[in-house]
Design a protein around this motif. Sequence first.
Motif, mmCIF file in Angstrom:
data_model
loop_
_atom_site.group_PDB
_atom_site.id
_atom_site.type_symbol
_atom_site.label_atom_id
_atom_site.label_comp_id
_atom_site.label_asym_id
_atom_site.label_seq_id
_atom_site.Cartn_x
_atom_site.Cartn_y
_atom_site.Cartn_z
ATOM 1 N N THR A 218 -10.575 -1.656 -5.638
ATOM 2 C CA THR A 218 -10.110 -1.806 -4.253
ATOM 3 C C THR A 218 -9.888 -3.275 -3.910
ATOM 4 O OG1 THR A 218 -12.410 -1.814 -3.466
ATOM 5 C CG2 THR A 218 -11.270 0.302 -3.483
ATOM 6 N N SER A 280 -14.583 -0.162 5.402
ATOM 7 C CA SER A 280 -13.524 -0.091 4.388
ATOM 8 C C SER A 280 -12.566 -1.275 4.479
ATOM 9 C CB SER A 280 -12.734 1.223 4.532
ATOM 10 O OG SER A 280 -13.575 2.330 4.400
ATOM 11 N N VAL A 283 -9.026 -1.170 2.591
ATOM 12 C CA VAL A 283 -8.084 -0.236 3.220
ATOM 13 C C VAL A 283 -7.543 -0.834 4.509
ATOM 14 C CG1 VAL A 283 -7.804 2.058 4.230
ATOM 15 C CG2 VAL A 283 -9.233 1.759 2.195
ATOM 16 N N ARG A 284 -8.443 -1.365 5.330
ATOM 17 C CA ARG A 284 -8.028 -1.985 6.591
ATOM 18 C C ARG A 284 -7.110 -3.178 6.337
ATOM 19 N NH1 ARG A 284 -12.697 -3.140 8.293
ATOM 20 N NH2 ARG A 284 -12.799 -5.387 7.956
ATOM 21 N N ALA A 387 -2.980 0.684 0.578
ATOM 22 C CA ALA A 387 -4.003 1.331 1.407
ATOM 23 C C ALA A 387 -4.376 2.695 0.840
ATOM 24 C CB ALA A 387 -3.501 1.466 2.843
ATOM 25 N N ALA A 388 -3.358 3.455 0.407
ATOM 26 C CA ALA A 388 -3.631 4.771 -0.173
ATOM 27 C C ALA A 388 -4.437 4.648 -1.464
ATOM 28 C CB ALA A 388 -2.311 5.503 -0.430
ATOM 29 N N ALA A 390 -6.443 2.095 -2.347
ATOM 30 C CA ALA A 390 -7.801 1.644 -2.032
ATOM 31 C C ALA A 390 -8.625 2.778 -1.437
ATOM 32 C CB ALA A 390 -7.737 0.468 -1.057
ATOM 33 N N TRP A 391 -8.017 3.585 -0.577
ATOM 34 C CA TRP A 391 -8.735 4.713 0.027
ATOM 35 C C TRP A 391 -9.149 5.716 -1.044
ATOM 36 C CZ3 TRP A 391 -7.482 9.998 0.495
ATOM 37 C CH2 TRP A 391 -8.282 10.719 1.368
ATOM 38 N N ARG A 392 -8.241 5.983 -1.996
ATOM 39 C CA ARG A 392 -8.559 6.940 -3.062
ATOM 40 C C ARG A 392 -9.696 6.430 -3.929
ATOM 41 N NH1 ARG A 392 -3.833 7.502 -4.607
ATOM 42 N NH2 ARG A 392 -3.768 6.096 -6.415
ATOM 43 N N THR A 394 -12.009 4.333 -3.003
ATOM 44 C CA THR A 394 -13.221 4.356 -2.173
ATOM 45 C C THR A 394 -13.819 5.751 -2.140
ATOM 46 O OG1 THR A 394 -12.372 2.536 -0.811
ATOM 47 C CG2 THR A 394 -14.150 3.870 0.115
ATOM 48 N N ARG A 395 -12.976 6.765 -1.938
ATOM 49 C CA ARG A 395 -13.456 8.148 -1.911
ATOM 50 C C ARG A 395 -14.012 8.561 -3.261
ATOM 51 N NH1 ARG A 395 -11.538 11.629 2.040
ATOM 52 N NH2 ARG A 395 -12.873 13.132 0.930
#
Length: 410
Positions: A218, A280, A283-284, A387-388, A390-392, A394-395
């Motif tokens: 990320t 996050s 993502v932010r 962002a997508a 990094a979010w993935r 993170t999840r």
Amino acid sequence: MEYVRLLRRRRILALWGAQSLSVLGDRLYAMAIMWIAWQESGAGAMGLVAVAESVPYIVMGTLGRRIMDRFASLRALAVVDAVRVVLVAALPWAWDAGGTPAMLALAALLGLAGAVFDPNLGALVPDLVKPGEVQAVNGLMDLTGRIARIAGPGAAGALLVVVPEPVLFLLDAVTFAVSAVALAALGRVVGRVADTGPMPAATAEKLRAREILREHPTTATAISVHGFGIFAQAVALAMPALLAAHFDAGPGAYGLVLAATGAGALAGNLVAGNTRLPASPPVRYCLLWAVSGALLAVTGSAGSLPVLLVISAAAGAIAPFLGVTLQTHLAEFPPAARRRLMSVDLTAIRTAGTASMLVVPAAAASSPTAGFWTAGAATVVVSLAGAATAWRWTRRRAAAREETPVFSRD
């Protein structure tokens, strides 16, 4: 406000004052050397100076890990500023003695000093405050850059009217001298900050930046988006062409755009450094770049100068949130890893900025509207993809932690 509370502490006040002078010295030097390069050798020399300053950042970010670690203290950074005193003061005489080659050599050495100084100071600052104050202190340091971007060129331009060029460089050297003294005095009190944090110090010292980024995708995504955003934002150098084509406006309007951007940045900094931001950070950070890209795109279609000024102020207000978000995220790493990552980030933006200067402004000048829309839309697409991603990640990491079995003696 958090800034006022932090500045009541002598250590933070001394560091902020030293950094303010150092950054102001950077801006004075940048304006002065570009002026003398243009005056003596024309626009081509200005481009060569920009490249000479950027190359050391790229080299240090890729090959200079051990050198960087030798300057991981405030007292060592005071030595770097002391070296800058000599280099800056010698510039006018170097030009007279050796012409463009001598000036480029000194510019490269000053770039090398900056490449050592900037990430090391950024890595040391978070350890001078409590964990809950890192965002505020990063905002405070970001404020020095915002003020210097406004005051530096104006001060240099005004001084060039009333004093000879060698005197300007001597005054610039004085700012680095005062910064060196302040850092040396503060370093005697603070000492060398020990490496602590979730990553063992010995491991962090040995790890290369590539390995750290592989372990933290990320963060790698955020730094990549930063580099692309800087590349795309070079289209802003075509602003005079946009003003001339759409509003039949000249230098006065350009000055208003720069002023609106600066005012927005100052206002945004006061919020970014004093407001608790959501979780996050990578993502932010990518989403903030998407907003910045959207503002860059609509800049090309502003229907009037007042609308353009509003857009410029909004774009300026986003910039401190970008800086504070990324710096606060990197501050979560232990100092050795933090130095690596901050150096990588500087390498990414210097590489992107140098490359973009060669192609983006010239390509956008012929059709500024299309140039702004293309650069802005590309930033939005890359940032949303970042962002997508990094979010993935993170999840995925959160799910892995939840699924890790807990064994007992039974």
